[in-house]
Design a protein around this motif. Structure first.
Motif, PDB file in Angstrom:
ATOM      1  N   ALA A  72      34.066  37.951  43.183  1.00 56.81           N
ATOM      2  CA  ALA A  72      35.318  37.203  43.372  1.00 56.81           C
ATOM      3  C   ALA A  72      35.511  36.829  44.836  1.00 56.81           C
ATOM      4  O   ALA A  72      35.977  35.725  45.146  1.00 56.81           O
ATOM      5  N   TYR A  81      36.837  30.084  43.249  1.00 57.07           N
ATOM      6  CA  TYR A  81      37.877  30.874  42.584  1.00 57.07           C
ATOM      7  C   TYR A  81      39.230  30.176  42.640  1.00 57.07           C
ATOM      8  O   TYR A  81      40.026  30.299  41.714  1.00 57.07           O
ATOM      9  N   ASN A 101      40.614  38.091  45.263  1.00 62.33           N
ATOM     10  CA  ASN A 101      40.871  36.724  45.702  1.00 62.33           C
ATOM     11  C   ASN A 101      42.037  36.688  46.685  1.00 62.33           C
ATOM     12  O   ASN A 101      41.969  35.996  47.709  1.00 62.33           O
TER      13      ASN A 101
END
Length: 154
Positions: A72, A81, A101
């Motif tokens: 991520a 993302y 994130n």
């Protein structure tokens, strides 16, 4: 003369013309599918670890989470993302990858200010409350469990 109440009603009626329509079912379905796909990828990573390493399912959880967090963070760094989050909404925020994130994007945003005062200080602005709540919750659950076990054994 128009009263305040009538003016508010007229405003609400007028503003509805300009508000975007809510697509609750479509957005919920996208969130469900993307969130489920992220979790399915995590399950696949876990199975890979259990296949190639002599570990149990419980032991595979930590490296699986670390791998998902790394993936991520890399996806955030490459801008993938964010596009996924725009499409999936909450489906990309709920798994641990959403937390990764949030931290990575804050770190990237403030990298020009330096390692300590930029990345280090600003990385936890969004996620600091989550970490603090998690630590406090874990402490309270552990304390409660200890007290219950003490009451049961005595």
């Amino acid at each position: 003369m128009v009263t305040d109440e009538e003016q508010k009603k007229m405003y609400q009626k007028n503003i509805k013309l300009y508000q975007p329509k809510k697509h609750i079912l479509k957005n919920g379905l996208k969130a469900f599918v993307i969130g489920g796909a992220i979790c399915a990828v995590g399950q696949g990573i876990s199975r890979i670890y259990m296949t190639f390493l002599p570990i149990t399912q419980a032991e595979a959880m930590s490296p699986t989470l670390a791998t998902l967090i790394l993936l991520a963070a890399l996806a955030t760094g490459f801008g993938v993302y964010d596009k996924l989050g725009q499409f999936a909404g909450a489906g990309s925020l709920v798994p641990v990858t959403g937390f990764s994130n949030a931290m990575t994007s804050a770190a990237l945003e403030h990298r020009s200010e330096g390692l300590v005062f930029g990345i280090g200080a600003n990385m936890f602005k969004l996620t600091g409350a989550v970490i603090a709540f998690g630590v406090l919750s874990a402490y309270l659950v552990g304390l409660t469990r200890m007290l219950v076990e003490m009451l049961i054994t005595s």
